[in-house]
Design a protein around this motif. Structure first.
Motif, PDB file in Angstrom:
ATOM      1  N   GLU A 144       0.854  -1.189   0.000  1.00  0.00           N
ATOM      2  CA  GLU A 144       0.000   0.000   0.000  1.00  0.00           C
ATOM      3  C   GLU A 144       0.894   1.245   0.000  1.00  0.00           C
ATOM      4  O   GLU A 144       1.736   1.411   0.880  1.00  0.00           O
ATOM      5  CB  GLU A 144      -0.896   0.014   1.242  1.00  0.00           C
ATOM      6  N   THR A 145       0.723   2.101  -1.009  1.00  0.00           N
ATOM      7  CA  THR A 145       1.571   3.293  -1.117  1.00  0.00           C
ATOM      8  C   THR A 145       0.786   4.597  -1.076  1.00  0.00           C
ATOM      9  O   THR A 145       1.384   5.667  -1.166  1.00  0.00           O
ATOM     10  CB  THR A 145       2.393   3.254  -2.426  1.00  0.00           C
ATOM     11  N   ASP A 146      -0.516   4.523  -0.933  1.00  0.00           N
ATOM     12  CA  ASP A 146      -1.323   5.739  -0.854  1.00  0.00           C
ATOM     13  C   ASP A 146      -1.231   6.318   0.558  1.00  0.00           C
ATOM     14  O   ASP A 146      -1.630   5.654   1.527  1.00  0.00           O
ATOM     15  CB  ASP A 146      -2.778   5.436  -1.189  1.00  0.00           C
ATOM     16  N   PRO A 147      -0.704   7.544   0.730  1.00  0.00           N
ATOM     17  CA  PRO A 147      -0.512   8.106   2.072  1.00  0.00           C
ATOM     18  C   PRO A 147      -1.795   8.182   2.891  1.00  0.00           C
ATOM     19  O   PRO A 147      -1.782   7.888   4.096  1.00  0.00           O
ATOM     20  CB  PRO A 147       0.068   9.493   1.793  1.00  0.00           C
ATOM     21  N   ALA A 148      -2.904   8.565   2.261  1.00  0.00           N
ATOM     22  CA  ALA A 148      -4.168   8.672   2.994  1.00  0.00           C
ATOM     23  C   ALA A 148      -4.617   7.305   3.491  1.00  0.00           C
ATOM     24  O   ALA A 148      -5.065   7.149   4.640  1.00  0.00           O
ATOM     25  CB  ALA A 148      -5.234   9.304   2.115  1.00  0.00           C
ATOM     26  N   ARG A 149      -4.503   6.295   2.640  1.00  0.00           N
ATOM     27  CA  ARG A 149      -4.889   4.946   3.040  1.00  0.00           C
ATOM     28  C   ARG A 149      -3.972   4.423   4.146  1.00  0.00           C
ATOM     29  O   ARG A 149      -4.432   3.764   5.084  1.00  0.00           O
ATOM     30  CB  ARG A 149      -4.838   4.035   1.818  1.00  0.00           C
ATOM     31  N   LEU A 150      -2.693   4.740   4.053  1.00  0.00           N
ATOM     32  CA  LEU A 150      -1.759   4.306   5.094  1.00  0.00           C
ATOM     33  C   LEU A 150      -2.089   4.949   6.440  1.00  0.00           C
ATOM     34  O   LEU A 150      -2.019   4.300   7.486  1.00  0.00           O
ATOM     35  CB  LEU A 150      -0.322   4.644   4.681  1.00  0.00           C
ATOM     36  N   GLN A 151      -2.451   6.223   6.422  1.00  0.00           N
ATOM     37  CA  GLN A 151      -2.843   6.870   7.671  1.00  0.00           C
ATOM     38  C   GLN A 151      -4.077   6.197   8.262  1.00  0.00           C
ATOM     39  O   GLN A 151      -4.191   6.047   9.482  1.00  0.00           O
ATOM     40  CB  GLN A 151      -3.095   8.358   7.433  1.00  0.00           C
ATOM     41  N   ASP A 152      -5.001   5.774   7.413  1.00  0.00           N
ATOM     42  CA  ASP A 152      -6.180   5.050   7.895  1.00  0.00           C
ATOM     43  C   ASP A 152      -5.776   3.712   8.524  1.00  0.00           C
ATOM     44  O   ASP A 152      -6.326   3.308   9.551  1.00  0.00           O
ATOM     45  CB  ASP A 152      -7.156   4.794   6.745  1.00  0.00           C
ATOM     46  N   LEU A 153      -4.819   3.022   7.910  1.00  0.00           N
ATOM     47  CA  LEU A 153      -4.375   1.735   8.439  1.00  0.00           C
ATOM     48  C   LEU A 153      -3.657   1.901   9.779  1.00  0.00           C
ATOM     49  O   LEU A 153      -3.817   1.078  10.688  1.00  0.00           O
ATOM     50  CB  LEU A 153      -3.456   1.048   7.427  1.00  0.00           C
TER      51      LEU A 153
END
Length: 263
Positions: A182-191
């Motif tokens: 996963e490389t999407d910053p927004a998605r990573l913050q959610d994770l």
């Protein structure tokens, strides 16, 4: 190559290091840290490029490290010596984390039939401080002292989850480690936020294809999270949810028993 004088003084002022900051020591440590799995041995010019310093400065740093026994040279190539391990041994012995967690990791690895490890956070990376593996598992390169990116590992996400949100977001520096990363910053913050809310993280194939990892935080007596504990397994044989259901209670139990021993 940058000039040391004014440019480095300006960098020091911008970084807020203060008047007592010892530039020569910082340069020597930078030279040591330039070596690694991808750069096991280097010429003087290669080291200078790696640390972005003048060759004359790097020559003096390397000479000092050779005299002290931390680096050796055949006259052209430089490489680290085992004496460097004294620096890591000092940390591991002083913190007590490895002493407490190594037997735990070995016990869990034998029970699970897969590797079990503990790590601490260092900037945007995790550093392994304890590692256990089953006796029959021979081809495993991860060992104490090795590093992985925090953003794509279960251990890293658990550790990032216990930083202030701004600090955690700044440490997310994604890049594709595998096709599943996963490389999407927004998605990573959610994770990371999910790891904070749920008290654990499950990561599948993001750091290594065909491999999943489940991690929980390791708080010390005052509640501050100082490390994380995980179990890893090949993807074959069961779903991620089954893996979580089977091993999360054991990880939480071991973490609860280890926490009072962490200083």
């Amino acid at each position: 190559m940058p000039r040391i004088g004014e440019e480095h003084a300006a960098r020091r002022r911008e970084a807020g290091h203060g008047a007592d900051f010892l530039e020569a020591l910082a340069r020597g440590l930078a030279v040591l840290q330039a070596f690694g799995p991808e750069r096991r041995q280097m010429t003087l010019a290669e080291v200078a490029r790696a640390v972005d310093l003048p060759r004359a400065t790097v020559r003096r740093a390397l000479h000092t490290l050779v005299v002290l026994g931390h680096v050796e040279s055949d006259g052209r190539l430089f490489r680290l010596t085992p004496r460097v391990l004294r620096l890591a041994a000092g940390y591991l012995g002083a913190s007590g984390v490895s002493t407490v967690l190594q037997p735990l990791c070995e016990r869990l690895a034998a029970e699970a039939g897969g590797p079990c490890s503990a790590a601490v956070l260092d900037g945007a990376e995790i550093v392994f401080v304890a590692y256990g593996r089953p006796r029959l598992m021979l081809n495993v390169s991860t060992m104490v002292g090795s590093r992985l990116p925090a953003f794509c590992t279960a251990l890293g996400r658990v550790l990032l989850a216990h930083l202030p949100e701004a600090e955690s977001a700044a440490a997310l520096r994604p890049f594709p480690v595998t096709p599943r990363t996963e490389t999407d910053p927004a998605r990573l913050q959610d994770l990371v936020a999910a790891a904070r809310a749920e008290g654990h993280a499950l990561v599948e194939q993001e750091a290594e294809l065909g491999f999943r990892s489940l991690a929980v935080p390791l708080p010390r007596q005052d509640g501050r999270v100082v490390a994380a504990l995980n179990i890893g397994m090949p993807m074959e044989g069961e779903t991620g949810e089954a893996f979580r259901a089977r091993w999360l209670p054991r990880l939480l139990q071991e973490a609860a028993e280890a926490s009072p021993l962490l200083l």
